[in-house]
Design a protein around this motif. Structure first.
Motif, PDB file in Angstrom:
ATOM      1  N   TRP A  77      18.335  50.670  43.744  1.00 50.02           N
ATOM      2  CA  TRP A  77      18.123  49.361  43.386  1.00 50.02           C
ATOM      3  C   TRP A  77      19.122  48.265  44.080  1.00 50.02           C
ATOM      4  O   TRP A  77      18.721  47.105  44.349  1.00 50.02           O
ATOM      5  CB  TRP A  77      18.531  49.367  41.838  1.00 50.02           C
ATOM      6  N   PRO A  83      13.252  46.579  35.895  1.00 46.35           N
ATOM      7  CA  PRO A  83      14.523  47.102  36.078  1.00 46.35           C
ATOM      8  C   PRO A  83      15.219  46.656  37.141  1.00 46.35           C
ATOM      9  O   PRO A  83      16.560  46.503  37.395  1.00 46.35           O
ATOM     10  CB  PRO A  83      13.907  48.621  36.312  1.00 46.35           C
ATOM     11  N   ARG A  86      18.942  45.502  36.266  1.00 48.60           N
ATOM     12  CA  ARG A  86      20.035  46.227  37.033  1.00 48.60           C
ATOM     13  C   ARG A  86      20.784  45.509  37.980  1.00 48.60           C
ATOM     14  O   ARG A  86      21.895  45.804  38.224  1.00 48.60           O
ATOM     15  CB  ARG A  86      19.396  47.749  37.536  1.00 48.60           C
TER      16      ARG A  86
END
Length: 346
Positions: A99, A121, A125
């Motif tokens: 990520w 996400p 994140r």
């Protein structure tokens, strides 16, 4: 930490097409190719990966899907990634993606349905904004007045600029077009009337005027992220959203009781602790023995003392509002009109 936005699209930029969930069966390849040509006609190059033309529940093994998505999101020459559509098992990729690598030089990740399993996400994140909007297969459609296409938002996303969308108060009541026999169809027939509805027990005509950072996605998939490292909305709100949150949810197919249980799980995981409002999509999903989709929202969230708005154009029934996860949004609703104004501010 502040929200980071991918830079606006410019003529000649490359748009990547990959299928992190389901690919496209051969009878629908002509629609896929036409949609790519429509993007080219808007002034962009298009790079179609190996996965979009593979049919089935998933377009390829999870490692292959993750690698192709990662390659596009980290390629400095690709400025937006737009899957053909969603699917069922984007969850396969959650533990296979770096990520932080996607945050180094952010690229627009565009789409809805199962794509939101990855978009949310990424925003939660890393603080990188993602664009919940039309999928590639929807891109040829003309959007109604007051609604923005993903290409409009991604190209005009200048810092602080106001992106205003209004509910057309009309929607499509029936199913999908026949892409096999009409691969170039470009008109949504909005044959039904319907406005947003208040479900929070307040006078239905009472005006709503709230703001917060947008977060959300397809309920059937993002609700599964609650309580995991990929769905920590409470932490995101504490770090990025002193203004509060506007949580939007797209209900696709779950019966009302399933929706209610999912909302309770999300509530206990802190998804609505900082919410200024909750927006729930218009849906054809079934009720449960007289317990309606609206009842499910009231049962789980009705005592939050915030506006709960249903029948919002953030679901699978056309038209689709283009909503930027992480953007600061003002939501206004009353008897005469329903408006979302987004500002792409850090």
């Amino acid at each position: 930490m502040t929200i980071r936005y991918p830079r606006p699209l410019r003529p000649g930029d490359t748009i990547g097409v990959t299928a992190p969930s389901s690919g496209v069966e051969p009878p629908l390849h002509r629609r896929l190719l036409h949609a790519a040509d429509v993007v080219r006609a808007k002034g962009y190059d298009v790079r179609v990966g190996e996965t979009p033309t593979r049919g089935g529940i998933v377009s390829a093994p999870a490692d292959v899907r993750a690698a192709e998505l990662s390659a596009m999101l980290t390629d400095p020459g690709v400025r937006a990634v737009v899957p053909p559509w969603g699917g069922e098992l984007a969850t396969d990729l959650l533990g296979r993606l770096d990520w932080e690598a996607f945050a180094a030089d952010p690229t627009w990740l565009v789409g809805f349905s199962d794509t939101s399993t990855l978009q949310l996400p990424l925003t939660l994140r890393t603080g990188v904004a993602t664009l919940h909007g039309q999928n590639l297969m929807d891109t040829p459609y003309d959007v109604p007045a007051g609604v923005l296409g993903w290409w409009d938002v991604a190209a005009s996303a200048q810092p602080g600029e106001a992106l205003v969308q209004r509910s057309p108060r009309r929607f499509r009541s029936h199913g999908w077009d026949d892409y096999e026999n009409e691969p170039e169809v470009s008109t949504w027939t909005l044959d039904a009337e319907g406005s947003w509805l208040r479900l929070d027990g307040v006078d239905p005509a009472a005006p709503v005027d709230v703001q917060g950072r947008l977060v959300g996605g397809c309920l059937e998939t993002v609700s599964l992220l609650a309580g995991t490292p990929f769905g920590d909305v409470r932490a995101f709100a504490a770090e990025h959203a002193p203004e509060g949150l506007v949580v939007y949810l797209d209900v696709l197919e779950w019966e009302a009781l399933e929706v209610g249980r999912a909302l309770w799980a999300m509530r206990h995981a802190g998804w609505f602790d900082a919410a200024s409002a909750v927006l729930v999509s218009r849906t054809h999903a079934p009720d449960s023995d007289g317990f309606t989709q609206h009842d499910a929202v009231r049962d789980a969230l009705g005592d939050l003392d915030i506006p709960l708005l249903a029948e919002v154009e953030c679901g699978h029934l056309p038209p689709y509002l283009a909503l930027v996860n992480g953007a600061l949004a003002r939501v206004q609703h009353g008897p005469e009109e329903s408006v979302i104004t987004q500002r792409l501010v850090p």
